[in-house]
Design a protein around this motif. Structure first.
Motif, mmCIF file in Angstrom:
data_model
loop_
_atom_site.group_PDB
_atom_site.id
_atom_site.type_symbol
_atom_site.label_atom_id
_atom_site.label_comp_id
_atom_site.label_asym_id
_atom_site.label_seq_id
_atom_site.Cartn_x
_atom_site.Cartn_y
_atom_site.Cartn_z
ATOM 1 N N THR A 206 0.616 -1.135 -0.139
ATOM 2 C CA THR A 206 0.044 -0.011 0.021
ATOM 3 C C THR A 206 0.857 1.282 -0.103
ATOM 4 O O THR A 206 0.804 2.120 -0.820
ATOM 5 C CB THR A 206 -1.056 0.240 1.196
ATOM 6 N N ASN B 78 2.333 1.638 -3.371
ATOM 7 C CA ASN B 78 1.438 2.214 -4.318
ATOM 8 C C ASN B 78 1.532 3.995 -3.967
ATOM 9 O O ASN B 78 1.292 4.612 -5.136
ATOM 10 C CB ASN B 78 0.201 1.635 -3.983
ATOM 11 N N GLU B 79 1.267 4.338 -2.807
ATOM 12 C CA GLU B 79 1.149 5.771 -2.452
ATOM 13 C C GLU B 79 2.558 6.462 -3.295
ATOM 14 O O GLU B 79 2.257 7.481 -3.889
ATOM 15 C CB GLU B 79 1.007 5.844 -0.977
ATOM 16 N N ASN C 139 8.231 0.932 -9.021
ATOM 17 C CA ASN C 139 7.463 0.058 -9.926
ATOM 18 C C ASN C 139 8.095 -1.231 -10.000
ATOM 19 O O ASN C 139 7.357 -2.272 -9.925
ATOM 20 C CB ASN C 139 7.434 0.462 -11.397
ATOM 21 N N HIS D 118 7.267 -2.846 -6.706
ATOM 22 C CA HIS D 118 6.003 -3.284 -6.615
ATOM 23 C C HIS D 118 5.443 -4.502 -7.445
ATOM 24 O O HIS D 118 5.245 -5.438 -6.768
ATOM 25 C CB HIS D 118 5.010 -2.216 -7.258
#
Length: 610
Positions: A85, A88-89, A136, A139
């Protein structure tokens, strides 16, 4: 920065506590400050690798006993979701920064002499894209995992190193630039000349009644400067917002402007703004705020009756709003229409609305205020309507009847009273009649001119002046003489071509009889020039084929004498240019179609003419 703080807390808790309670996002008051979080992270990284293990806390049993309340314990599986999370932020944040950077880059690219700033943005973009790419990649790496293990967390110290790069970028000049609300201001300060032009653009747009452009120009100006615009520009901006139906935002701008002028003791603006704000509150149905504003006006300007009268009437109406709600609401609606009044869009609608209000409520407490709204609106509407009539008259005077009719047709009939609708309809009918008469007069004049040109052409044709005849007949094309003129043009072209070809033949024959080489060259070239002119001037002539064969015959003769003569330039009169040679006794061979050549008439032109 929220992610940085939270992520540091997660890392520190894992290192020192071994467990992490899933208690959600903590408040700002309990959040670890950024530099303290960094210190804790660096301290954690300084421990030996073998000590960086997750051990169960001694004061918590490995298995909870029965009937004992134990809080939830974060396992390795629980750690994956919050980390994803936070990543992503950060990805979203950096994508926003990248979009801002691209807009800045495009804005600077359109300006001249900003190469240094463009290079600075390019360096910032490289750093930003590098960090975004790492987030990225991380992630994608964690997305396919079910749990986040200790090994994943500290593998190559990737998370900690990326956090360090994130900190560094945000604290750098690039990060501080992108954190500004209007970063373009610090990149390209507006010059005095450019500032003046921008301010003039706002004023011109408002003076022309183009309120949308006024808003756009003002907001663009604000985005380029650091200090507030002048009182005048801010006032017209708020007026433009009000005229386009954005009363709430307009009211806020007026209120902010009132606060500004009070700080700088600009009394000449105060009353106007106080009244506008009160009227807006009244129009928007905020009766209590309107009362407060009008009472302040009455208190401050109690010695000035002319300033007090309006506010006192508005207060009187507001004081009976509960008992006469329909009447007060109708007046508020009228006031709102008046404040947003735009003559080009509304015409006489506010005048008629105010008159209808007085007809319905003749004894209203704000009757005199409604009368004042009628006077002001009618004056503005009359000025707009008068400009329409002047524009129509000017176009009609220039005989641009269709343009004048278009101006009339663009005026919405519903914003005009009946008598003015009839006036425009009468003017439109008169314009159409005048245009028809003018068109008929023009046709008659054109027919008369065509008749004169036709007579000129016939006279020239009979006199053998073929070029003049062709010119006269060409002028009547497109008239009632069109078909006859085309036939006469072809006739004149054939006659002219036949005459020139005959003369070219005479020159050719003479060239064969002369023993002087120079004279022979001149005669051949003059004959060739006449034939070439026929192909250019009379392409519709029926002799075109024969002329081309004659040219081939002459070219052969010239080649036998001197092939270079075929590329020689001819003078306007048909003589040789200096590139071929000159002769003091050489006379121009060609003297014009109307002059007859003094040649040997006894010679037979059969050598050239078929």
């Amino acid at each position: 920065m929220c992610f940085i703080f939270k992520f540091s807390r997660i890392v520190v808790f894992i290192l020192f506590s071994g467990t992490l309670l899933l208690s959600g996002c903590v408040t700002e008051k309990s959040m670890v400050p950024p530099y303290q979080g960094r210190a804790q992270r660096d301290a954690a990284m300084s421990f030996p690798r073998e000590q960086q293990t997750i051990q169960p806390r001694q004061d918590i049993p490995s298995e909870p006993q029965k009937n004992q309340n134990v809080g939830p314990v974060m396992t390795e599986a629980d750690l994956l979701l919050p980390v994803l999370t936070r990543i992503n932020e950060r990805i979203f944040s950096y994508e926003q920064k990248l979009a801002t950077l691209k807009n800045l880059d495009a804005s600077l690219a359109a300006r001249a002499g900003e190469q240094e700033q463009l290079e600075k943005l390019s360096r910032c973009r490289q750093q930003l894209e590098n960090i975004l790419g790492q987030y990225n990649g991380l992630h994608q790496q964690l997305l396919h995992k079910d749990i986040l293990t200790q090994a994943d967390l500290f593998s190559g110290k990737s998370l900690l190193n990326l956090e360090n790069e994130d900190f560094s970028f945000l604290e750098s000049d690039c990060g501080k630039l992108l954190a500004q609300d209007h970063p373009e201001r610090s990149l390209v300060p507006l010059s005095k000349d450019m500032l003046k032009k921008k301010e003039q653009a706002v004023s011109r747009a408002y003076a022309a009644g183009n309120y949308k452009k006024t808003i756009d120009e003002y907001e663009q100006l604000v985005s380029l400067i650091t200090s507030p615009p002048s009182y005048e520009l801010t006032f017209v901006y708020a007026q433009a917002l009000m005229k386009t139906g954005n009363e709430q935002k307009s009211r806020k701008i007026f209120s902010d402007l009132l606060a500004r002028i009070r700080q700088h003791d600009q009394a000449q603006w105060e009353f106007k703004l106080m009244q506008l704000i009160g009227d807006l509150d009244f129009a928007l149905g905020a009766y209590d705020q309107a009362k407060k504003q009008y009472r302040e006006i009455v208190g401050v300007y109690q010695g000035l009756a002319q300033n007090n009268e309006w506010a006192q009437q508005q207060l009187a109406a507001l004081n009976v709003a509960d008992e006469q709600s329909d009447e007060v609401k109708a007046y508020a609606d009228l006031l709102r229409s008046f404040l947003a009044y735009n003559p080009e869009r509304d015409g006489y609608t506010v005048v008629e609305k105010a008159q209808a209000y007085l007809n319905k409520y003749p004894y209203s407490l704000v009757a005199s205020s409604a009368d004042q709204l009628i006077r002001i609106s009618r004056k503005a509407a009359d000025a707009w309507y008068g400009s329409i009539l002047r524009q129509v008259d000017q176009l009609a005077g220039e005989k641009r009847y269709q343009d004048a009719l278009l101006v009339i047709e663009r005026v919405p009939r519903l914003i005009l009273p009946v008598e003015k609708q009839q006036e425009l309809a009468t003017r439109a009918k008169r314009l159409r009649t005048t245009e028809a008469i003018n068109r008929e007069t023009t046709v008659l004049a054109q027919e008369q001119q065509a008749q004169e040109n036709w007579n000129t052409g016939m006279t020239a044709l009979e006199a053998g002046e073929y070029d003049k005849a062709i010119e006269a007949f060409t002028k009547v094309l497109g008239t009632s003489y069109d078909d006859r003129a085309r036939k006469k043009i072809d006739e004149a072209a054939n006659l002219a071509a036949r005459e020139d070809r005959r003369r070219a033949a005479e020159l050719f024959v003479r060239s064969g009889r002369t023993h002087d080489l120079w004279s022979r060259k001149k005669l051949l070239l003059a004959s060739r020039q006449l034939l070439q002119d026929i192909l250019i001037k009379y392409p519709q002539s029926e002799l075109t084929g024969k002329v081309k064969r004659n040219l081939q015959r002459i070219d052969e003769e010239i080649k036998n004498i001197d092939p270079s003569l075929l590329s020689a330039r001819m003078t306007v009169s048909g003589g040789l240019s200096e590139s071929v040679g000159t002769s003091t006794d050489a006379q121009p061979v060609r003297q014009g179609r109307e002059n007859k050549l003094q040649s040997d008439r006894a010679a037979q032109p059969g050598a050239v003419v078929e």
